[in-house]
Scaffold this motif. Structure first.
Motif, PDB file in Angstrom:
ATOM      1  N   THR A   1       6.689  11.762  10.784  1.00  0.00           N
ATOM      2  CA  THR A   1       5.568  10.855  10.565  1.00  0.00           C
ATOM      3  C   THR A   1       5.755  10.190   9.216  1.00  0.00           C
ATOM      4  OG1 THR A   1       4.247  12.594   9.533  1.00  0.00           O
ATOM      5  CG2 THR A   1       3.998  12.311  11.912  1.00  0.00           C
ATOM      6  N   ALA A   2       4.812   9.319   8.869  1.00  0.00           N
ATOM      7  CA  ALA A   2       4.827   8.763   7.521  1.00  0.00           C
ATOM      8  C   ALA A   2       4.596   9.883   6.524  1.00  0.00           C
ATOM      9  CB  ALA A   2       3.762   7.678   7.384  1.00  0.00           C
ATOM     10  N   ALA A   3       5.277   9.815   5.393  1.00  0.00           N
ATOM     11  CA  ALA A   3       5.170  10.873   4.387  1.00  0.00           C
ATOM     12  C   ALA A   3       3.772  10.893   3.780  1.00  0.00           C
ATOM     13  CB  ALA A   3       6.212  10.666   3.298  1.00  0.00           C
ATOM     14  N   SER A   4       3.389  12.070   3.285  1.00  0.00           N
ATOM     15  CA  SER A   4       2.110  12.230   2.608  1.00  0.00           C
ATOM     16  C   SER A   4       2.350  12.923   1.266  1.00  0.00           C
ATOM     17  CB  SER A   4       1.140  13.057   3.458  1.00  0.00           C
ATOM     18  OG  SER A   4       1.617  14.392   3.588  1.00  0.00           O
ATOM     19  N   ALA A   5       1.306  12.970   0.460  1.00  0.00           N
ATOM     20  CA  ALA A   5       1.428  13.638  -0.836  1.00  0.00           C
ATOM     21  C   ALA A   5       1.787  15.106  -0.667  1.00  0.00           C
ATOM     22  CB  ALA A   5       0.123  13.486  -1.616  1.00  0.00           C
ATOM     23  N   ASN A   6       1.421  15.704   0.470  1.00  0.00           N
ATOM     24  CA  ASN A   6       1.749  17.112   0.714  1.00  0.00           C
ATOM     25  C   ASN A   6       3.251  17.349   0.820  1.00  0.00           C
ATOM     26  OD1 ASN A   6      -0.987  17.405   0.789  1.00  0.00           O
ATOM     27  ND2 ASN A   6      -1.141  17.754   2.978  1.00  0.00           N
ATOM     28  N   TRP A   7       3.993  16.300   1.198  1.00  0.00           N
ATOM     29  CA  TRP A   7       5.447  16.458   1.305  1.00  0.00           C
ATOM     30  C   TRP A   7       6.045  16.828  -0.040  1.00  0.00           C
ATOM     31  CZ3 TRP A   7       8.618  12.900   4.959  1.00  0.00           C
ATOM     32  CH2 TRP A   7       8.049  12.884   6.236  1.00  0.00           C
ATOM     33  N   GLU A   8       5.600  16.138  -1.057  1.00  0.00           N
ATOM     34  CA  GLU A   8       6.144  16.370  -2.388  1.00  0.00           C
ATOM     35  C   GLU A   8       5.911  17.812  -2.812  1.00  0.00           C
ATOM     36  OE1 GLU A   8       5.526  14.663  -6.943  1.00  0.00           O
ATOM     37  OE2 GLU A   8       4.475  13.740  -5.248  1.00  0.00           O
ATOM     38  N   GLN A   9       4.704  18.327  -2.572  1.00  0.00           N
ATOM     39  CA  GLN A   9       4.401  19.709  -2.934  1.00  0.00           C
ATOM     40  C   GLN A   9       5.222  20.689  -2.099  1.00  0.00           C
ATOM     41  OE1 GLN A   9       0.101  20.519  -3.181  1.00  0.00           O
ATOM     42  NE2 GLN A   9      -0.233  18.323  -2.979  1.00  0.00           N
ATOM     43  N   THR A  10       5.372  20.376  -0.811  1.00  0.00           N
ATOM     44  CA  THR A  10       6.102  21.278   0.088  1.00  0.00           C
ATOM     45  C   THR A  10       7.565  21.380  -0.304  1.00  0.00           C
ATOM     46  OG1 THR A  10       4.605  20.691   1.900  1.00  0.00           O
ATOM     47  CG2 THR A  10       6.705  21.696   2.493  1.00  0.00           C
ATOM     48  N   VAL A  11       8.211  20.232  -0.444  1.00  0.00           N
ATOM     49  CA  VAL A  11       9.629  20.222  -0.793  1.00  0.00           C
ATOM     50  C   VAL A  11       9.845  20.864  -2.157  1.00  0.00           C
ATOM     51  CG1 VAL A  11      11.595  18.733  -1.317  1.00  0.00           C
ATOM     52  CG2 VAL A  11      10.149  18.237   0.656  1.00  0.00           C
ATOM     53  N   GLY A  12       8.968  20.545  -3.121  1.00  0.00           N
ATOM     54  CA  GLY A  12       9.102  21.125  -4.449  1.00  0.00           C
ATOM     55  C   GLY A  12       8.953  22.629  -4.449  1.00  0.00           C
ATOM     56  N   ALA A  13       7.982  23.148  -3.672  1.00  0.00           N
ATOM     57  CA  ALA A  13       7.758  24.600  -3.639  1.00  0.00           C
ATOM     58  C   ALA A  13       8.948  25.329  -3.027  1.00  0.00           C
ATOM     59  CB  ALA A  13       6.486  24.909  -2.859  1.00  0.00           C
TER      60      ALA A  13
ATOM     61  N   LYS B   1       0.832  -1.204   0.000  1.00  0.00           N
ATOM     62  CA  LYS B   1       0.000   0.000   0.000  1.00  0.00           C
ATOM     63  C   LYS B   1       0.870   1.259   0.000  1.00  0.00           C
ATOM     64  CE  LYS B   1      -3.841  -2.101   2.573  1.00  0.00           C
ATOM     65  NZ  LYS B   1      -4.603  -2.069   3.850  1.00  0.00           N
ATOM     66  N   ALA B   2       1.959   1.224   0.742  1.00  0.00           N
ATOM     67  CA  ALA B   2       2.806   2.406   0.886  1.00  0.00           C
ATOM     68  C   ALA B   2       3.515   2.775  -0.408  1.00  0.00           C
ATOM     69  CB  ALA B   2       3.834   2.180   2.000  1.00  0.00           C
ATOM     70  N   ILE B   3       3.759   1.776  -1.279  1.00  0.00           N
ATOM     71  CA  ILE B   3       4.431   2.088  -2.547  1.00  0.00           C
ATOM     72  C   ILE B   3       3.427   2.302  -3.676  1.00  0.00           C
ATOM     73  CG2 ILE B   3       6.463   0.749  -1.869  1.00  0.00           C
ATOM     74  CD1 ILE B   3       5.580  -1.383  -3.889  1.00  0.00           C
ATOM     75  N   GLY B   4       2.144   2.186  -3.369  1.00  0.00           N
ATOM     76  CA  GLY B   4       1.104   2.396  -4.370  1.00  0.00           C
ATOM     77  C   GLY B   4       0.798   3.868  -4.563  1.00  0.00           C
ATOM     78  N   LYS B   5      -0.194   4.137  -5.378  1.00  0.00           N
ATOM     79  CA  LYS B   5      -0.583   5.516  -5.675  1.00  0.00           C
ATOM     80  C   LYS B   5      -1.055   6.213  -4.403  1.00  0.00           C
ATOM     81  CE  LYS B   5      -3.509   8.297  -8.725  1.00  0.00           C
ATOM     82  NZ  LYS B   5      -4.544   8.288  -9.780  1.00  0.00           N
ATOM     83  N   GLY B   6      -0.459   7.347  -4.105  1.00  0.00           N
ATOM     84  CA  GLY B   6      -0.816   8.102  -2.915  1.00  0.00           C
ATOM     85  C   GLY B   6      -0.209   7.559  -1.645  1.00  0.00           C
ATOM     86  N   GLY B   7       0.607   6.500  -1.734  1.00  0.00           N
ATOM     87  CA  GLY B   7       1.219   5.912  -0.551  1.00  0.00           C
ATOM     88  C   GLY B   7       2.355   6.765  -0.010  1.00  0.00           C
TER      89      GLY B   7
ATOM     90  N   GLN C   1       2.260  21.460   9.743  1.00  0.00           N
ATOM     91  CA  GLN C   1       0.866  21.853   9.523  1.00  0.00           C
ATOM     92  C   GLN C   1       0.437  21.553   8.098  1.00  0.00           C
ATOM     93  OE1 GLN C   1       1.011  25.971  10.680  1.00  0.00           O
ATOM     94  NE2 GLN C   1       0.655  25.539  12.843  1.00  0.00           N
ATOM     95  N   VAL C   2       1.328  21.785   7.148  1.00  0.00           N
ATOM     96  CA  VAL C   2       1.016  21.481   5.754  1.00  0.00           C
ATOM     97  C   VAL C   2       0.790  19.989   5.577  1.00  0.00           C
ATOM     98  CG1 VAL C   2       1.966  21.440   3.418  1.00  0.00           C
ATOM     99  CG2 VAL C   2       2.202  23.491   4.822  1.00  0.00           C
ATOM    100  N   ALA C   3       1.621  19.179   6.217  1.00  0.00           N
ATOM    101  CA  ALA C   3       1.515  17.726   6.075  1.00  0.00           C
ATOM    102  C   ALA C   3       0.170  17.204   6.567  1.00  0.00           C
ATOM    103  CB  ALA C   3       2.650  17.045   6.833  1.00  0.00           C
ATOM    104  N   ASP C   4      -0.401  17.853   7.579  1.00  0.00           N
ATOM    105  CA  ASP C   4      -1.673  17.397   8.152  1.00  0.00           C
ATOM    106  C   ASP C   4      -2.887  18.024   7.485  1.00  0.00           C
ATOM    107  OD1 ASP C   4      -0.307  15.820   9.946  1.00  0.00           O
ATOM    108  OD2 ASP C   4      -0.296  17.344  11.525  1.00  0.00           O
TER     109      ASP C   4
END
Length: 776
Positions: free
Chosen positions: A509-521, A240-246, A470-473
Motif C-alpha cells: 500500500t502507500a507508505a505511512s508514518a508507521n513504516w518508518e518506526q517499524t523499519v527503524g525498530a 501532498k505525498a512529499i509533505g509532512k506526514g505524506g 497490521q502495524v501499518a494500519d
C-alpha cells in the motif's frame, strides 16, 4: 494434641509464604476478577474503558530502561475512583511465535514490575522523605507517572508512563544466552471492583549475549495506489505525498536505514517526470517523428490525452492572466510546486542509488490475474513499463516478479520465467521450510514435473509480513511494533548459532508514518543484521518444500476482469480517431492498470475502480460529437456542399472525415477529406452533396477515423430535395409568352387577308383561258 500443633504450624508457615509472595501474585489476583467486564458501573453497554500504548521499549539491555507510555480513555458516564494502574511482565520467555500468540490470549503467568501504589508520585515522595534516596548519584528507580490523581473523570482521557530500570526488572544477567528473549508486558487498570481494562506489549531482554545475528532484508514498495483517468498521478497529490506526514516522505525516511530495498512503481516515476517537466520546453521544437508505436520513454511524460482529466479552459481566467487562464499568483504557485517536486524527486533518486531497487510492473498490478484471459496483453504492457524505472535508476532489477502472496501457481511461475523473470517473491505458506524453523529466504522451485527447469524464489516470512501490515494500519502502532521485534527475537532464538537470511516485505500500500518506526525498530534490534536484497540473492539456495496452493489468496473478480477487458477493447477502437492513437492507448492502459493494483485487489476496491474506468471511457467517447442541425432544402441536379460542425471537447487532437449516408437514392453525398480538429475546439466541414430527385431524404452523418472506424456519436438530418422551381417558372412564363405571340401573329395575319369578288374571279378565269388558246 501434638498432631494439632503440627497442623497449626503448617498452616502458619503456608500463610507466611503467601504473604511474602503477595506482590508476585498481586496482578494475577487483579485479573481474577471478571476479565470480560470492561466498563462496570455504567449505564451504557457500548462504552468501555480502554488503554492504548503509545510507546513500548522494544528491547532492553543491562544498562537500559523499560518505558511503557500510553493513554487511558474513560468514555463512560461514571468516574473511576481510586484507580489502580499496574505493569506486569510474563514470568517465562516467549521464545517462539506460538508462545507469543498464546500469551496474548492467556496472561495468567505474570509478575508485577511496577504499579502506581508502590511507584507512583506519592510513594516516591514518601521514600525520599524517609531518606532512602539521599544523593543525586542514587541509582535510578522505578517510576509511574499519571495525568490523573485519585480519579479518572467520566468522558476523559489520561496519560501514563512506566519507567523501569533494567536492574529493577528482576531478570537474570549471569547467563546471557539462556536468559535473553522476549517477555510479554501487560498494562492493567482496575478499581475496587476488579479489572477495568488492559493492553499488552512486548519487550526483549538482551543482556549482551554472543551469537550470530539474523540477516533481514526489508523491502518497501514505492507506490501511490489510486485510480486516475490517464494513469498519471496529479501534481497536487504528489505534493501532498512529499509533505509532512505524506506517504512519500515516509519512504524517503525509510531509506535512511541501511539494507532496505525498494520496489518502485513506474507510475510514480512517470508522474514525477510529467510534473517536473519544464512547461516552456513543451512549446519548443518541432513535432516529433512519427513512429508505428511509441516506446514507454516517449509517452511516460504525456499527461494530455483522451483519458486525461477534463480541464476548463476558462477556469480561473483573468484579463491579466496567462494564455492558459492562470493569474500571475497561480503561475507562481505552480512553478514553486514544480520546484518542490523536482527537489524531492532528485533527492530520492540520489538516495535510491545506494539501495537495491526492484522495478515493479506499472501500477503494481495483480500479476497472476493479468496473466490470464483477456487482460494478458495488458499484463505484458505493464511489464514493459518497468524500463521507466531503469531509465532513471540504471541498476534497478527488472527481472523479479512479485505476485500477491499465495496467488502464484506453477503455471504462473513458468509464465514469469518465459517472460524473462529470473526470480519470484513468494511466502513461506506456499514454499515452507523443511526443517521446521525459519530457513534462508533464497530458494528454488521447479517449473515442470520432471524438474528439468526451475526458477529462483525469494521467500518472505508470512508472520512478519502480517504483523507489519497490521502495524501499518494501526492508529497506535507501538504495541504492534514491539510484537514484531519480539517475533524476530523468537526467530533468532530458534537457532542462535546459525546465520540465516530472512525477507520482510512491507505492505503493498502507500507508505505511512508507521513504516518508518517499524523499519527503524527492526533494523535497530541488536540481534538483527539489516542486509540488502542483492546480498540475499547472492546467498546459497536452500531447499524448501514443494510449491503449495494458496488457500485464501485474493485476486480480482471475474466480473471486474471482464469489465476492464470490455472497456479496453471499446476504448482502443475509439482511440484510432486521435492524431496520436498509440499515446492514447498508453494512457488508457495505464488507467486500467491503476484498477488492477495489488492495493486495490487486497482492499476489495477493484470493482469500484473498474466502474470508474468504464464511466471515464464513456465520457471520452462522448467528448467528440456533431452539432445537431435542422432540416435542409436542396434542389435537384445541383452539386453543392452541406456544412457540418464537429465538436472536440477532449484534450487531444482528433483526425477524421465526415461521411453522409442518405437512406434513399434521391440524394448523393461524397465523404470529406480528412480533417484535424484541435483539442477543445469546434470545426466546420463542408460535405459534397447532389440532389437527384424530389424526396424527403433522412440522412445519417458519421465521423470516421482514418482506419474506417465509425465513432459512436452520429447525427441524423432530414434533407428535402426539390426541383429547381425558379428556373422552371421562368421557362413556363417564357413559353407562355411565346405562345401568346404566335397566336397573336396568326390572328393578325388572318385578319389582314382581303376577299376577291366572284365576278372578278370569273372574268379572270375567262381571260386566262383565252390567253391559253391564243398561245396554242
Amino acid at each position: 494434641m501434638k498432631p494439632i500443633s503440627h497442623m497449626r504450624f503448617l498452616l502458619a508457615l503456608l500463610s507466611t509464604v503467601l504473604l511474602l509472595a503477595g506482590s508476585v501474585f498481586a496482578v494475577p489476583l487483579m485479573s481474577g476478577a471478571d476479565p470480560a467486564r470492561a466498563a462496570t458501573n455504567t449505564d451504557s453497554s457500548d462504552a468501555e474503558v480502554s488503554i492504548t500504548l503509545d510507546e513500548v521499549t522494544p528491547w532492553v539491555d543491562e544498562k537500559g530502561t523499560l518505558t511503557v507510555r500510553g493513554t487511558i480513555t474513560n468514555p463512560t458516564d461514571q468516574a473511576i475512583s481510586d484507580p489502580n494502574l499496574a505493569l506486569a511482565m510474563s514470568t517465562q520467555k516467549l521464545n517462539s511465535g506460538r508462545k507469543i500468540q498464546s500469551w496474548k490470549t492467556d496472561q495468567s503467568r505474570n509478575r508485577l514490575v511496577a504499579d502506581i501504589e508502590n511507584d507512583g508520585p506519592d510513594a516516591r515522595e514518601k521514600s525520599e522523605d524517609a531518606g532512602q534516596d539521599s544523593a543525586e548519584d542514587a541509582d535510578p528507580m522505578t517510576e509511574v507517572d499519571t495525568a490523573f490523581d485519585k480519579e479518572i473523570a467520566a468522558g476523559s482521557s489520561s496519560e501514563f508512563t512506566f519507567s523501569v530500570p533494567a536492574d529493577e526488572l528482576g531478570l537474570q544477567k549471569s547467563s546471557p544466552v539462556s536468559a535473553w528473549g522476549p517477555r510479554g508486558l501487560s498494562v492493567q487498570l482496575g478499581d475496587d471492583t476488579g479489572r477495568l481494562a488492559s493492553e499488552v506489549g512486548f519487550s526483549t531482554w538482551y543482556p549482551s549475549p554472543k551469537f550470530d545475528k539474523t540477516k533481514v532484508s526489508m523491502l518497501a514498495p514505492v507506490t501511490l495506489p489510486a485510480h486516475t483517468t490517464d494513469g498519471i498521478i496529479d501534481p497536487d497529490e504528489l505534493d501532498k505525498a512529499i509533505g509532512k506526514g505524506g506517504s512519500l516522505t515516509a519512504i524517503r525516511n525509510v531509506l535512511d536505514n541501511p539494507g532496505v530495498g525498494i520496489a518502485v512503481d513506474p507510475r510514480v516515476i512517470a508522474s514525477f517526470e510529467a510534473a517536473i517537466a519544464d512547461p516552456a520546453s513543451e512549446d519548443e521544437g518541432s513535432d516529433p517523428e512519427e513512429t508505428d508505436e511509441p516506446t514507454p520513454q516517449d509517452t511516460e511524460t504525456a499527461t494530455a490525452g483522451p483519458d486525461a482529466q477534463d480541464t476548463d479552459p476558462g477556469a480561473n481566467s483573468d484579463d491579466q492572466g496567462s494564455a492558459d487562464g492562470l493569474t500571475a499568483d497561480e503561475l507562481k504557485a505552480q512553478e514553486e510546486q514544480r520546484k518542490r517536486l523536482d527537489t524531492w524527486y532528485q533527492d530520492f533518486l540520489d538516495e535510491a542509488q545506494s539501495h537495491t531497487v526492484i522495478a515493479l510492473p506499472f501500477g503494481d498490478p495483480d500479476q497472476t490475474t493479468l496473466r490470464k484471459g483477456d487482460l494478458k496483453s495488458l499484463g505484458t504492457f505493464a511489464r514493459k513499463q518497468r524500463m521507466i524505472v531503469k531509465d532513471v535508476l540504471p541498476k534497478a532489477k527488472t527481472d523479479i516478479a512479485w505476485p500477491i502472496a499465495g496467488s502464484a501457481q506453477r503455471s504462473d511461475l513458468a509464465a514469469f520465467a518465459k517472460a524473462g523473470d529470473k526470480a519470484v517473491i513468494l511466502d513461506n505458506t506456499q514454499q515452507p521450510s523443511l526443517g521446521g524453523v525459519h530457513d534462508n529466504a533464497h530458494s528454488k522451485t521447479r517449473l515442470t514435473s520432471d524438474a528439468q527447469s526451475s526458477i529462483d524464489t525469494l521467500i518472505s516470512d508470512s508472520a512478519l509480513a502480517k504483523q507489519s501490515a497490521q502495524v501499518a494500519d494501526s492508529d497506535h502502532p507501538a504495541s504492534g511494533i514491539s510484537e514484531l521485534v519480539a517475533t524476530t527475537a523468537a526467530i533468532q532464538a530458534e537457532a542462535p548459532y546459525r546465520t540465516r537470511h530472512l525477507l520482510l516485505p512491507m505492505p503493498r500500500t502507500a507508505a505511512s508514518a508507521n513504516w518508518e518506526q517499524t523499519v527503524g525498530a527492526v533494523a535497530d534490534a541488536p540481534w538483527v543484521d539489516p542486509s540488502g536484497i542483492d546480498e540475499l540473492l547472492d546467498t546459497d539456495v536452500v531447499p524448501r518444500g514443494v510449491l503449495q496452493t494458496g488457500t485464501d489468496a485474493k485476486t480480482i473478480g471475474s466480473k471486474t476482469v471482464k469489465s476492464l477487458a470490455e472497456t479496453r477493447t471499446t476504448q482502443r477502437k475509439f482511440n484510432s480517431v486521435f492524431s496520436d492513437p498509440a499515446g492514447a492507448n498508453v494512457r488508457l492502459d495505464r488507467e486500467l492498470l491503476s484498477c488492477t493494483s495489488v492495493a486495490w485487489t487486497l482492499g476489495g476496491n477493484a470493482t469500484r475502480c473498474a466502474d470508474e474506468a468504464q464511466a471515464s471511457s464513456e465520457k471520452v467517447r462522448n467528448s467528440i460529437h456533431l452539432e445537431k442541425g435542422s432540416s435542409v432544402l436542396l434542389v435537384t441536379g445541383e452539386e453543392t456542399t452541406m456544412p457540418v460542425t464537429i465538436v472536440n471537447d477532449s484534450s487531444a487532437e482528433a483526425k477524421m472525415s465526415i461521411r453522409m449516408k442518405p437512406n434513399t437514392p434521391q440524394l448523393r453525398a461524397e465523404p470529406t477529406e480528412t480533417v484535424v480538429v484541435p483539442a477543445e475546439e469546434t470545426m466546420r466541414v463542408d460535405v459534397p452533396v447532389k440532389g437527384l430527385a424530389n424526396a424527403d431524404v433522412p440522412t445519417t452523418i458519421e465521423m470516421v477515423a482514418t482506419d474506417d472506424v465509425v465513432l459512436p456519436k452520429d447525427e441524423t438530418l432530414l434533407v428535402r430535395v426539390r426541383a429547381d422551381w425558379e428556373n422552371i417558372g421562368t421557362a413556363v412564363v417564357g413559353l407562355a409568352l411565346a405562345a401568346v405571340f404566335v397566336i397573336g401573329l396568326i390572328k393578325t395575319i388572318s385578319r389582314g387577308r382581303r376577299k376577291i369578288p366572284e365576278q372578278q374571279l370569273a372574268d379572270a378565269m375567262a381571260r386566262a383561258k383565252n390567253d391559253e388558246s391564243e398561245t396554242r
